[in-house]
Structures are given as C-alpha cells and as structure tokens.
Design a protein around this motif. Sequence first.
Motif, short mmCIF file in Angstrom:
data_model
loop_
_atom_site.label_atom_id
_atom_site.label_comp_id
_atom_site.label_asym_id
_atom_site.label_seq_id
_atom_site.Cartn_x
_atom_site.Cartn_y
_atom_site.Cartn_z
N ASN A 166 0.84 -1.20 0.00
CA ASN A 166 0.00 0.00 0.00
C ASN A 166 0.88 1.25 0.00
N GLU A 167 0.57 2.17 -0.89
CA GLU A 167 1.18 3.51 -0.92
C GLU A 167 2.71 3.48 -0.76
N PRO A 168 3.41 3.08 -1.82
CA PRO A 168 4.87 2.96 -1.77
C PRO A 168 5.59 4.30 -1.98
N TYR A 169 5.20 5.31 -1.18
CA TYR A 169 5.66 6.67 -1.45
C TYR A 169 7.14 6.89 -1.17
N GLY A 170 7.79 5.94 -0.49
CA GLY A 170 9.21 6.09 -0.21
C GLY A 170 10.10 5.71 -1.38
N TYR A 171 9.52 5.19 -2.43
CA TYR A 171 10.29 4.74 -3.59
C TYR A 171 10.11 5.68 -4.78
N SER A 172 11.15 5.79 -5.59
CA SER A 172 11.00 6.43 -6.89
C SER A 172 10.17 5.49 -7.76
N ALA A 173 9.70 6.00 -8.88
CA ALA A 173 8.89 5.16 -9.78
C ALA A 173 9.69 3.95 -10.25
N SER A 174 10.94 4.14 -10.63
CA SER A 174 11.74 3.03 -11.14
C SER A 174 12.03 2.00 -10.04
N ALA A 175 12.28 2.48 -8.83
CA ALA A 175 12.55 1.55 -7.73
C ALA A 175 11.31 0.74 -7.39
N TRP A 176 10.15 1.41 -7.38
CA TRP A 176 8.91 0.69 -7.07
C TRP A 176 8.58 -0.33 -8.17
N ILE A 177 8.76 0.03 -9.42
CA ILE A 177 8.51 -0.90 -10.52
C ILE A 177 9.43 -2.11 -10.40
N SER A 178 10.67 -1.90 -9.99
CA SER A 178 11.61 -3.00 -9.81
C SER A 178 11.15 -3.95 -8.71
N ILE A 179 10.70 -3.40 -7.59
CA ILE A 179 10.23 -4.23 -6.48
C ILE A 179 8.96 -4.99 -6.89
N ALA A 180 8.04 -4.29 -7.54
CA ALA A 180 6.78 -4.92 -7.95
C ALA A 180 7.03 -6.03 -8.98
N SER A 181 7.93 -5.79 -9.92
CA SER A 181 8.22 -6.82 -10.92
C SER A 181 8.94 -8.01 -10.28
N GLY A 182 9.74 -7.73 -9.23
CA GLY A 182 10.37 -8.81 -8.49
C GLY A 182 9.33 -9.68 -7.79
N TRP A 183 8.28 -9.04 -7.26
CA TRP A 183 7.19 -9.79 -6.64
C TRP A 183 6.53 -10.70 -7.68
N LEU A 184 6.30 -10.17 -8.86
CA LEU A 184 5.65 -10.96 -9.91
C LEU A 184 6.51 -12.16 -10.30
N SER A 185 7.81 -11.97 -10.33
CA SER A 185 8.71 -13.07 -10.68
C SER A 185 8.73 -14.13 -9.59
N LYS A 186 8.77 -13.68 -8.34
CA LYS A 186 8.83 -14.61 -7.22
C LYS A 186 7.55 -15.43 -7.09
N PHE A 187 6.43 -14.76 -7.37
CA PHE A 187 5.13 -15.43 -7.24
C PHE A 187 4.47 -15.57 -8.61
N SER A 188 5.22 -16.13 -9.52
CA SER A 188 4.76 -16.22 -10.91
C SER A 188 3.59 -17.17 -11.08
N SER A 189 3.31 -17.99 -10.06
CA SER A 189 2.15 -18.89 -10.16
C SER A 189 0.83 -18.14 -10.04
N VAL A 190 0.88 -16.92 -9.51
CA VAL A 190 -0.33 -16.11 -9.38
C VAL A 190 -0.61 -15.42 -10.72
N PRO A 191 -1.78 -15.61 -11.30
CA PRO A 191 -2.09 -14.92 -12.56
C PRO A 191 -1.98 -13.40 -12.38
N ARG A 192 -1.41 -12.74 -13.35
CA ARG A 192 -1.21 -11.29 -13.23
C ARG A 192 -2.53 -10.54 -13.10
N GLY A 193 -3.59 -11.10 -13.61
CA GLY A 193 -4.89 -10.47 -13.48
C GLY A 193 -5.43 -10.47 -12.07
N ARG A 194 -4.73 -11.16 -11.15
CA ARG A 194 -5.13 -11.15 -9.75
C ARG A 194 -4.11 -10.42 -8.87
#
Length: 333
Positions: A166-194
């Motif tokens: 929730n509200e990742p205001y401490g990150y720059s846009a690029s840093a937040w995108i990196s963390i979020a994409s890392g989450w997607l990679s780690k939990f790739s079994s979860v459909p992206r639509g969820r």
Amino acid sequence: MLVRAAIRRRAAHILAVLAVAAGSMLAVSQATPAAAATNQFKGVNWADTRDNYNPGWVIPDGLAASDSYSQVYSIANNYIKAFQSNLGANTVRLPINPPSVSQSWWGAYKGAIDAALSDGVKVILCAWTESSSVGTITNMSAWDNMWTTVVNQYGGNGNVYFEPLNEPYGYSASAWISIASGWLSKFSSVPRGRVIISGTGYDDNVTAVGASSALSGTLLALHIYGTWASYTTESAWVSDLDTRIGSYMSRTIVDEFGGPMTTGINYLANHNNGLYQSYFAAVTDTARSNNMGTVVWAGLKTGDSYSMEYHNGSGLGNNNSSAVTQVRWGWGY
C-alpha cells in the motif's frame, strides 16, 4: 419429385453453410475477450480502528486479538453480509503485515478471509508498512516470507487478489517498478490479473506503473482523497482524475476514496457547490462511465469520520444514506 429433392438438397446446403458461419462467429466471439474493465470490484476497506499502519497485528474493527478462528469467522460473516445488504458490496480489502501473518494471529485472521470467500465476496489482501511515516519495506525478508505464506494459502483461489504494498511513497517510480516486478517473478504462479500494483507515491498516479512492460497484465490501484485539492466543481476533479489515470482506466481500481460520513453532508446535492460533493461525484461518475471498480475508505472503521458503516447492535448501519446512493451509482447500480 426431382425438383423437390433438389430444393431439399439446396436448403440443406444453405443450412449447413449458415451453421458453419454461426460456429465461426461463435468461435471468434469466444476467442476475442470483451474490453477489459474493473467494475467487477464493488468494495469496501475493512480497517483496523488504530489504522492499518501498525507495528503489530492488524486487527480489523470488531475483531479482537484474543478471538479464535471460529469467532473471527462468525463476526466477519456477519459484517460481510452487512456490507452486501447495506451497500451492495462484493469486495472487501483487508490489511496484512508481517507480524499478522508470521505470528499466531494468522491462524485466527484467516477466518475473516474465509468467511468473505464463503459469502461469495472477492478479497483484496494488501500489505501495509508498520508506520505511516515509512513508505518503504523495512524488512524485505519478512515481507517475502509473509507473501510466501499468503500465496501458498490463497494463491489457488480465484477470488483472492494480492496487492504487494500500500502507498509505496518512499520509492521512486523506477525503484517501485523494480520491487513490484520482483514480486511478480517470485510469485509467478499467481495470474497477473489477480495482482494489483499500487500507483506511485501515495498510490496517487498509475501512469508510470501502467506504462511499464514489466508489470503488463496486472491491475492497478489508485487512491484519491478530497483533501488533496481544493476544487469545488466536478469537472475539475474529473480532470485531476484523468491526469492520474491516463490511458489505464481499463486496468485501474480506485481502491481508496472517501469523504466525511458523519457530518451531515448531502452527497446528492449540487455537485458543483462544495469540495466533497464535487469530489465524490467525480470519482463515482468517472467509475461508472468508464467501468472502473472502486473500494471505499472506509467500509468500517470506528472513530474515523469516513466510515460508511457503524456498529448497530450485532449488525451494521449506514452513516450517510446519500453517500451510499452515490457509491452504488458508481458501482453501476
């Protein structure tokens, strides 16, 4: 006789051609999905009365740390049914954090999630940091472990959605995108639509995350509050919203918005004659006209003037009927 037989053969041929054509049209319609939208989310935030920013367990209003799984399930079942009957909600957004998942509370807290699912309600599980002054993940290992537990438990349930932070205001846009994409990679079994990726800052703009190819296929979360500007016309608020959403309306859920519910505001009054009326109308009208889902802050949070519901005996009551009408309008009712 020969003529009639020829006619019958010709008719049979025409019917066969039409059947093939109809089948082709059906195949095309099945292969081509309808335009994406998020208006299947008609939701409320069920929040901790102390706020969801918490260094300990997050405990939504009406629950207690001493409650067992069965007690949590029973209370949650009652409230969820009230959200459905009083508001028409079909989604609840619930807070989690590492202590709530790694410690004994998780065993009981799952009762709230399970009750909502048994009532046919979609559940958004969103991670909060331990303090409103911390807009970053302070312990990445604990955060990863929390999500591993949660995804292992609910990743296979199509009615559970995951909002990494929730509200990742401490990150720059690029840093937040990196963390979020890392989450997607780690939990790739979860459909992206969820998976619901928060906008940058205070979830206040989704254009950067929406444009990121690393986050393609995910849903996006936008927050907007009437205290963020001083407009008093609906059109000004609509323009503000458009800037925050850009071309990503089909992926965006406004999963926090709200206004005072206990001060007597008539949200059905002139939408161009007051800050909150114009703001509330802009969010709900934009949602309705663009098939966007919304999740109100808050559905239930005692002590918060924004709470749409209050404790009414063993059930819940509405604090502001005009706001209920306007929210339901935004949900397409």
